[in-house]
Design an enzyme around this catalytic site. Structure first.
Site, PDB file in Angstrom:
ATOM      1  N   LYS A  99     -81.302  59.374 -20.591  1.00  0.00           N
ATOM      2  CA  LYS A  99     -82.540  58.942 -19.941  1.00  0.00           C
ATOM      3  C   LYS A  99     -82.490  57.447 -19.639  1.00  0.00           C
ATOM      4  O   LYS A  99     -82.364  56.621 -20.541  1.00  0.00           O
ATOM      5  CB  LYS A  99     -83.741  59.257 -20.839  1.00  0.00           C
ATOM      6  CG  LYS A  99     -85.042  58.792 -20.256  1.00  0.00           C
ATOM      7  CD  LYS A  99     -86.236  59.244 -21.060  1.00  0.00           C
ATOM      8  CE  LYS A  99     -87.428  58.430 -20.686  1.00  0.00           C
ATOM      9  NZ  LYS A  99     -87.339  57.034 -21.115  1.00  0.00           N
ATOM     10  N   GLY A 150     -77.673  56.609 -25.851  1.00  0.00           N
ATOM     11  CA  GLY A 150     -78.367  55.386 -25.444  1.00  0.00           C
ATOM     12  C   GLY A 150     -79.870  55.605 -25.596  1.00  0.00           C
ATOM     13  O   GLY A 150     -80.656  55.144 -24.774  1.00  0.00           O
ATOM     14  N   ASP A 188     -70.417  53.544 -29.653  1.00  0.00           N
ATOM     15  CA  ASP A 188     -70.308  53.082 -28.271  1.00  0.00           C
ATOM     16  C   ASP A 188     -70.022  54.291 -27.391  1.00  0.00           C
ATOM     17  O   ASP A 188     -69.016  54.977 -27.577  1.00  0.00           O
ATOM     18  CB  ASP A 188     -69.154  52.069 -28.198  1.00  0.00           C
ATOM     19  CG  ASP A 188     -68.985  51.477 -26.813  1.00  0.00           C
ATOM     20  OD1 ASP A 188     -69.427  52.112 -25.830  1.00  0.00           O
ATOM     21  OD2 ASP A 188     -68.394  50.394 -26.711  1.00  0.00           O
ATOM     22  N   MET A 189     -70.907  54.562 -26.447  1.00  0.00           N
ATOM     23  CA  MET A 189     -70.770  55.788 -25.630  1.00  0.00           C
ATOM     24  C   MET A 189     -69.514  55.783 -24.762  1.00  0.00           C
ATOM     25  O   MET A 189     -69.096  56.837 -24.293  1.00  0.00           O
ATOM     26  CB  MET A 189     -72.011  55.984 -24.756  1.00  0.00           C
ATOM     27  CG  MET A 189     -72.219  54.928 -23.702  1.00  0.00           C
ATOM     28  SD  MET A 189     -73.816  55.153 -22.901  1.00  0.00           S
ATOM     29  CE  MET A 189     -73.973  53.589 -22.035  1.00  0.00           C
ATOM     30  N   HIS A 193     -78.658  54.290 -14.542  1.00  0.00           N
ATOM     31  CA  HIS A 193     -79.062  53.208 -13.616  1.00  0.00           C
ATOM     32  C   HIS A 193     -78.741  51.815 -14.193  1.00  0.00           C
ATOM     33  O   HIS A 193     -78.923  50.818 -13.516  1.00  0.00           O
ATOM     34  CB  HIS A 193     -80.536  53.351 -13.185  1.00  0.00           C
ATOM     35  CG  HIS A 193     -81.549  52.851 -14.167  1.00  0.00           C
ATOM     36  ND1 HIS A 193     -82.800  52.408 -13.792  1.00  0.00           N
ATOM     37  CD2 HIS A 193     -81.498  52.735 -15.526  1.00  0.00           C
ATOM     38  CE1 HIS A 193     -83.471  52.045 -14.877  1.00  0.00           C
ATOM     39  NE2 HIS A 193     -82.711  52.227 -15.925  1.00  0.00           N
TER      40      HIS A 193
END
Ligand SMILES: C[S@@+](CC[C@H](N)C(=O)[O-])C[C@H]1O[C@@H](n2cnc3c(N)ncnc32)[C@H](O)[C@@H]1O
Length: 339
Positions: free
Chosen positions: A238, A181, A224-225, A242
């Site tokens: 990073k 990401g 796509d993770m 959140h």
């Protein structure tokens, strides 16, 4: 005094838009280019604005000086360390200001109370935009998507140098690292250039990778993770976790762990994210994390986490241990997760 508290809070948005105005008029760039304290009349002439508006500009500058964005002496206005971050060649945090004040999205806040009256998990953004999720929104509205990418890049510019200088040992002994990401690649570029022997890969969704920085210092992979992450002995996350609720975070952390294990070379996950601290001796930092928490809640349906909440998701994802580094980078902290 109470009346001042209400009036101040009530008019807080003026602060936001005074900053936005400074970005739009490129006041930081003009003061920088002037090379010495810049008098009001010179600032007005450089924009340029009509003579009769000069005193209005002076009043705007007085507010921004009061807020610590500029400094003022008899000779004129100067940049502060805060406004230096707005400069394009500094970190371009003006991009961050443009993203958070994007006209079409900022209007959602006037309907905040409505989300509390309905059951279900719809965010404020989804409610106002017919169920559209944040990631669909950034994809379908390229102008907003670009502002978001630039905003994230500006934050990376502002903190990656400090992260690498404070914690170079975090990257010791690693052979390869994937920035999962990683957006358009600002953070991974810093890492790859600081540690040339470390093979780095930028990984993000296809429409983001299409806009990524072109650099020979790192590889680029789209995907796509939640499905597959390229193998590596270090996964860098990073400001990713959140963005997601606890269950999704656990999926991302488990997927990262499997990826490292499949590489058979040991390794770790490096998280850079906010840790909520209500006992912090920096009230501005606490307030900022609270504001970001509400932003995350209403745009992405996610949240900022306390130390205990981080502990819970890390352990639930199956990690044996973790270490939180004490020095903060802006409002971000570094957490190393061990298999
Ligand atoms: C808050 S941004 C952080 C970007 C970057 N790590 C940084 O700190 O500047 C979140 C990133 O996650 C990416 N992302 C969202 N869903 C993803 C997915 N399913 N797979 C891979 N990347 C994803 C977004 O495109 C975006 O670049």
């Amino acid at each position: 005094m109470e009346i001042t508290i209400i009036q101040n809070l009530n008019l807080s948005y003026i602060r936001t838009f005074a900053l936005r105005c400074a970005v739009d008029l490129d006041i930081t760039g003009r003061i920088q280019a002037y090379g010495r304290p810049m008098p009001l009349n010179e600032l007005a002439r450089s924009i340029p604005i009509p003579r009769e508006k000069e005193s209005m500009l002076g009043r705007l500058m007085t507010l921004l000086v009061n807020q610590g964005i500029f400094a003022q002496s008899e000779a004129g206005y100067q940049l502060t360390t805060a406004s230096q971050l707005i400069l394009t060649e500094g970190s371009n945090m003006g991009a961050n200001v443009r993203f958070t004040t994007y006209a079409e999205v900022i209007k959602i806040w006037s309907r905040l109370s409505e989300v509390f009256k309905e059951s279900g998990e719809q965010t404020l953004l989804e409610k106002v935009f017919d169920g559209k999720k944040f990631w669909e929104f950034t994809k379908e509205k390229p102008e907003y998507g670009k502002l978001f990418d630039d905003a994230m890049a500006s934050l990376s510019n502002a903190l990656m140098r400090g992260l690498i200088a404070s914690y170079p040992h975090i990257f010791d002994g690693l052979n390869n690292l994937v920035d999962v990401g990683g957006g358009t690649g600002t953070a991974v570029k810093f890492i790859a250039e600081a540690f040339p022997k470390l093979r780095c890969t930028l990984f993000d969704l296809p429409h983001v990778i299409a806009k990524a920085l072109k650099s020979e210092s790192f590889d680029v992979v789209e995907g796509d993770m939640f499905e597959k992450i390229p193998p590596a002995d270090a996964i860098f996350l990073k400001n990713i976790l959140h963005d997601w609720n606890d269950e999704d975070c656990i999926r991302i952390l488990k997927r990262s762990k499997e990826t490292i294990e499949s590489n058979n070379n040991g390794g770790k996950v490096i998280v850079v994210d906010i840790i909520m601290d209500f006992e912090s001796n920096d009230p501005k930092a606490t307030e900022t994390t609270l504001l970001i928490d509400i932003f995350m809640m209403d745009l992405l349906g996610s949240k900022e986490r306390s130390k205990q909440e981080w502990h819970d998701i890390i352990i639930r994802a199956g990690y044996s241990d973790y270490k939180i580094y004490p020095v903060q980078l802006g409002v971000n902290s570094v957490i190393e997760l061990y298999l």
